[in-house]
Write a protein that holds these residues in place. Structure first.
Motif, PDB file in Angstrom:
ATOM      1  N   ALA A  46      13.836 -32.632  -7.975  1.00  0.00           N
ATOM      2  CA  ALA A  46      14.470 -31.810  -6.949  1.00  0.00           C
ATOM      3  C   ALA A  46      15.301 -30.720  -7.621  1.00  0.00           C
ATOM      4  CB  ALA A  46      15.359 -32.675  -6.058  1.00  0.00           C
ATOM      5  N   PHE A  47      15.236 -29.538  -7.072  1.00  0.00           N
ATOM      6  CA  PHE A  47      16.104 -28.442  -7.497  1.00  0.00           C
ATOM      7  C   PHE A  47      15.958 -28.097  -8.977  1.00  0.00           C
ATOM      8  CE2 PHE A  47      18.537 -30.908  -4.187  1.00  0.00           C
ATOM      9  CZ  PHE A  47      18.142 -30.111  -3.126  1.00  0.00           C
ATOM     10  N   PHE A  88      23.302 -27.885  -1.865  1.00  0.00           N
ATOM     11  CA  PHE A  88      24.236 -27.659  -0.758  1.00  0.00           C
ATOM     12  C   PHE A  88      23.481 -27.141   0.463  1.00  0.00           C
ATOM     13  CE2 PHE A  88      27.079 -24.917   1.669  1.00  0.00           C
ATOM     14  CZ  PHE A  88      28.133 -25.783   1.909  1.00  0.00           C
ATOM     15  N   LYS A  89      22.622 -26.187   0.239  1.00  0.00           N
ATOM     16  CA  LYS A  89      21.862 -25.593   1.344  1.00  0.00           C
ATOM     17  C   LYS A  89      20.978 -26.630   2.038  1.00  0.00           C
ATOM     18  CE  LYS A  89      19.204 -21.416   2.409  1.00  0.00           C
ATOM     19  NZ  LYS A  89      18.555 -22.130   3.507  1.00  0.00           N
ATOM     20  N   ARG A  90      20.391 -27.510   1.249  1.00  0.00           N
ATOM     21  CA  ARG A  90      19.490 -28.521   1.829  1.00  0.00           C
ATOM     22  C   ARG A  90      20.264 -29.623   2.548  1.00  0.00           C
ATOM     23  NH1 ARG A  90      17.169 -31.080   4.523  1.00  0.00           N
ATOM     24  NH2 ARG A  90      15.240 -32.264   4.324  1.00  0.00           N
ATOM     25  N   GLY A  91      21.559 -29.730   2.261  1.00  0.00           N
ATOM     26  CA  GLY A  91      22.346 -30.751   2.959  1.00  0.00           C
ATOM     27  C   GLY A  91      22.095 -32.160   2.454  1.00  0.00           C
ATOM     28  N   VAL A  92      21.852 -32.309   1.146  1.00  0.00           N
ATOM     29  CA  VAL A  92      21.626 -33.654   0.598  1.00  0.00           C
ATOM     30  C   VAL A  92      22.928 -34.453   0.630  1.00  0.00           C
ATOM     31  CG1 VAL A  92      19.711 -32.986  -0.896  1.00  0.00           C
ATOM     32  CG2 VAL A  92      22.062 -32.855  -1.755  1.00  0.00           C
ATOM     33  N   LYS A  93      22.801 -35.765   0.587  1.00  0.00           N
ATOM     34  CA  LYS A  93      23.964 -36.642   0.605  1.00  0.00           C
ATOM     35  C   LYS A  93      24.255 -37.221  -0.782  1.00  0.00           C
ATOM     36  CE  LYS A  93      24.488 -36.072   5.035  1.00  0.00           C
ATOM     37  NZ  LYS A  93      25.528 -35.116   5.491  1.00  0.00           N
TER      38      LYS A  93
END
Lengths: 283, 283, 283, 283
Positions: C197-198, C208-213
Motif C-alpha cells: 500500500a502507498f 490520510f486521504k484514503r482514511g485508513v485506520k
C-alpha cells in the motif's frame, strides 16, 4: 491565542453547556473538546482547547470570572494553560543510555516541546551524551548514607532551574517523598515491565523465569508506593522460548524508549489528568 | 505417512546429526525440523516432522531402534505421533458461552483437528449450545460438599471416552490434583488476564481498579498452583479510561476466544513442549 | 570460534542429515539450526550456527571440503561467516534526522554490531548530527543533471571504505542500477508505508486521504523496481480520524526507526536470505 | 430515555455551546459528547448521548425545534436515535462460514444488539448453520445471466423485512448500484486484506506472493467502487516465510471475524459517521 483548560469536578447536569457557553461568550473558539465521566466515582473531566483573539483577551479577567461563575458553582478543580511557554523538564538517569539518547534526539529534532535545563545522574557515565547534545550534566552520587543530602542537592537544582516536571529515564534509585511531595503527578517514570506484573527489581529476569510470551513497559507518575503510581502509557512486544534474558533486555529497550516518549508528550500537551491513582488520557 | 517426533534431553554435541541421520537411514524425509537449546538449563529440545513410505515403515521397529540407538544413549525423553488419529478433547464449561461457541464453531468447520466426545459443566445453562452443535452434554453440579464425588464422576467420564486432553473453556471451578495428576500438561486453561498480573478471581475488575492501559488473556497448562502453570499463549488489547468494567469484559472475550483457540491448536499439532514450568513452542 | 553457514538449494531428501553430519565430523558443535522449505518453489533453506575449536579448525579446509562433498552434490548456494569482523555499514540520508539519530545512538551504545565508516547525504543539513557522533560526513549534492556523476562519487566512497552494506535512512533519492548492481541484496531501505500500500512518494498523505485506520512502515532490500524489493520487516500503528497528516508523520517516525533498526540487525546477524523477491528470516 | 444525536455541518464558532445549551434547556443530561473538526474540509462532527425524562420529553417537539433553531441556522445534517428499537441486520453469505458462525454466536449471546431477520446466500451450503441458530435462510442463486433478477429478489426480501443495514459476511459477489443506492453507508463488507493493499480477488495469494510480513483485514462501507468504500475498522497479524497460503487463510479468518464484528458494533451503536469517503469513528 491558544489555551487549554483542564477541569474535574463532581458530575452534575449542565456542566458542558455552562463551560462551553462561557468560553463562547468570552469570544473563544473551541477547537477541541474532550470529556469523560467516571461513573463509579461520579466525577466529570473535561479538556478544552480554545482560541481567543489575543488583543481582546485578558487572561486574569477570564480566570477571575471563570472561578467565580463556574468553578465555585460546580466545585471544580481547574487550570488554564497558555500555549507558548515551554515547560522545563529535568532528566534523571543512571547508567542506561537508551532512553536518554532517545529523549535528547527528540528534543534536538524539535519533536519534544520542552526545555531541558539539565541532566542529573548518580553516576558520571552518561556525561558525554549530555555534553554531546549540549545539555548541562550534574553528577550527584547517591549512597545509603548520603541519600538525604543528595536529594536536598537535587531539590536545590530543580528549584534553581524552575523545573516543571521530572523524567526518570531509567534512574535506578528510589525517589523519596521529599521530592515527590514537591512534584505531585509531575514525576514520570519508565518501568521495564507490564505493570502490575513484575514490579520491583529485575523485571526482565522475572518475566524470563515465568515464561511469559509477551513483555511490556509502563510509564507512570511516581507516588510513594514503588511502581504503583497512576499509569500513563503501556506497550508490549512478543517473546518466545528462543529469547534469552539478554534478548528480553534488548527488545525491551525499544519499548521503554517509545513508551516513555509517548508519556512525556501526553504530559507536555496536558492530555493527562490524575484521579484516584488512575489517569484520564485525552488522546 | 507423516510422523512427528518430540525429543528433549541434556544438551550434547552431535544430537541433531545423530537423529537426522537415523531418520534418513530409515527412509524418512524430514519435512520440518525445529530445535532449541535452553542454555541456562542445558536442555536440548527438538521437533521433527518426517514422511515415511507407509509400505516400508514399521512403527514398532522404528520405536525400538530409536529407543536403543538414540534415546538410551542421549538420555532422551521422546515421543512419536502418527498423523491420522484425531485426539479426543473434552470441554469443561460453566456459564460463559463465548469460548464454547468459538471452539464448537471451529470444530464444526473442520478447523480444529480433534474429536469432541462431550461437554461437561457444573451448570445446565450451556446445554442448548452443545446440543445445537450435536455434542453430548453432561451436567455435573459441583459444590463444596460434593467436589470429591463430582471429580470422580468427571474422571469416569473422561476415562470412558478415552479423552486425550481437556480444555477449560472458562470453567469457573478449581480443578484439583486428582484430575491434574491424570492429565499432566494435558489440561489447557484460559485465564482472562495477562498473567502473572491479576491471577485469581475477577481479573477485569482488578485491572480496571489499577488503571492499566492494556488488558490481556493467557492460556496455560493447569498445574496445582492456580494460574501459575506453563504459559502457552498470551495476547493483549488496549483499553482507555473511557472503558468501564463491562467494556473490559466484552473486549476481553474476543481475546479469550482467540488465545484459547491458538493454544488448543498448538497443543493438537504437538508444537508445545513443557520444561521447568515453561513451554517451548515450535510455531 | 563461532560460524554461521547459510545454504539454499533445491529441496532433496537427506540434506539436513548430510550437513549436520559433516559439521559434526569436523568437530563443530551446532548451537542453532533453522531450516525452511519453500514448497511451492521446492527450495531448501538452512542457517546453521556452530562453534569450532579455533585451534583445530581450518576455515579454508572446511570450505574446500564442504564445497566438494556437499555444495556440489546438492547444487547449493552457500556462504560461511566467522564471527568477529564487524561489517561496514554506510548510511545515506537526506534531511530527516530521526532514523539517523536512532541508528547512531544504537551504534554508540554498542547495540549495533557494525562499523559506520561514513554518512553521506545529498544535503548538508545533518552534518552536525554525524559530527556529534564523530562519524565522517560527506555532502554529495544530487541533481537531475549530475546524478550519474554523484553516483560515481558515492561508489568511489563506498569502495574506498570497503563498505559491506548500505542503509538508506530516509534517503529521498532513487538509487539507480549502477549502485544496486554493486550491492545486490545489500541495500536496506525504509519506506514509510505498509507496502505494497502507498508505494512511491508521500505515503502518509495518501494514507490520510484514503482514511485508513492503521499506518505502517516497511524495510526492504532495494531492487530496481521502486519499493518492490524483498520485504525484511514491517510494523504498524493505529490512527483515527482525529489524526492529521502531521500526526501520521510523527507517529510514523517511531515506526520507521524501529522497523529499520530491526531490519539492520537481522541483516547484520545474517538471519536474512533472499529468494524469488521474498525473504526468509530466521528470527 | 437515552438518545443519540449525530451532527455534521460546516465548522463555525459556538456550535458546541449552542447544541449543549439547547439539550440542557430541554431537560437533557448529556452523558457523553464527542466532537471532531476536519480542518482540511472545515467540517464539524458531533455525537451526543443524552438522557431525557421520558415523561416530559416529546421527541417530535424536540426534533421540530432542533431543526428550526439549530439545524437550519448551522446548515446541519443531523439525526436522532432513541435507544430501544433493535436495528434489523440482514446477512449475506456465500460458502465461507467463519464470519457467519461468529456473528450468529454473538447474536445468540446477546452481545450484538440487533435483530437478524434472515440470512441470504447465493449457495445453499450454509443453510444448516442458519437453521442451527434458528434464523430463516434464503437461497437466491446468482449467475451472470440472472444477476439483475437475483438482486430484485434480494431487494424485495430486504424491503419486506424492513432491513436497516446489510452485512456482507464473506459474500463473494459484487453488489451492484441497484442495492447500494437503497442502502447508502448501510452495507458493511469485510475484505480479507489490509486495504488499499491487495484489493480485489484472492488477496491472501497476492500477499503471499509479495512476501509481506503482516496481513490484515478491513471492514468498510460498500460503495460502487470495489473495495474503495469508507474504512470502518482494520486489524493485522504477523506472518513469516514459514506460513503457506493456507496458513494466511487460517490466520486471516480470525482477523476477519474480529474486524467485521467490531465494525458491526460501531455501526449499531451509531458511532460511525461518513464524510468524503472516510469515516469518523467515535470509539
Amino acid at each position: 491565542m491558544k489555551t487549554t483548560i483542564l477541569i474535574h469536578c463532581p458530575d452534575q447536569q449542565g456542566i458542558i453547556s455552562a463551560v462551553t457557553g462561557f468560553v463562547h461568550a468570552k469570544g473563544g473558539n473551541i477547537v477541541y473538546l474532550d470529556q469523560h465521566v467516571d461513573q463509579q466515582a461520579n466525577v466529570f473531566f473535561m479538556r478544552l482547547e480554545s482560541n481567543f483573539d489575543a488583543d481582546l483577551f485578558s487572561e486574569s479577567d477570564f480566570e477571575k470570572e471563570f472561578q467565580k461563575n463556574l468553578a465555585a458553582r460546580y466545585t471544580m478543580q481547574w487550570s488554564m494553560h497558555r500555549a507558548g511557554r515551554l515547560p522545563k523538564m529535568a532528566l534523571f538517569v543512571s547508567k542506561y543510555n537508551h532512553c536518554l539518547y532517545d529523549l535528547l534526539s527528540r528534543y534536538s529534532s524539535g519533536e519534544l516541546e520542552v526545555d531541558i535545563p539539565f541532566v542529573v545522574s548518580n553516576h558520571a557515565d552518561l556525561r558525554p551524551i549530555a555534553e554531546q547534545f549540549k545539555i548541562p550534566f550534574y553528577h550527584i552520587p547517591v549512597t545509603k548514607a548520603n541519600k538525604g543530602d543528595a536529594e536536598n542537592e537535587q531539590l536545590k537544582l530543580l528549584a534553581s532551574h524552575d523545573v516543571d516536571f521530572i523524567v526518570l529515564a531509567r534512574y535506578m534509585q528510589i525517589v523519596s517523598a521529599k521530592i515527590i511531595d514537591h512534584y505531585p503527578n509531575k514525576i514520570i517514570n519508565i518501568h521495564h515491565s507490564f505493570l502490575p506484573a513484575f514490579a520491583g527489581a529485575k523485571p526482565y529476569h522475572a518475566a524470563f523465569k515465568r515464561g511469559v510470551k509477551i513483555i511490556g513497559a509502563t510509564s507512570h507518575y511516581v507516588t510513594e508506593n514503588l511502581d504503583e503510581g497512576p499509569i500513563i502509557e503501556q506497550d508490549v512486544t512478543t517473546v518466545t522460548h528462543a529469547h534469552r534474558i539478554a534478548d528480553f533486555i534488548t527488545k525491551g529497550r525499544d519499548l521503554e524508549k517509545i513508551v516513555l516518549a509517548r508519556a512525556v508528550k501526553l504530559h507536555v500537551q496536558r492530555k493527562t489528568m490524575v484521579y484516584d491513582n488512575k489517569t484520564v488520557i485525552f488522546y
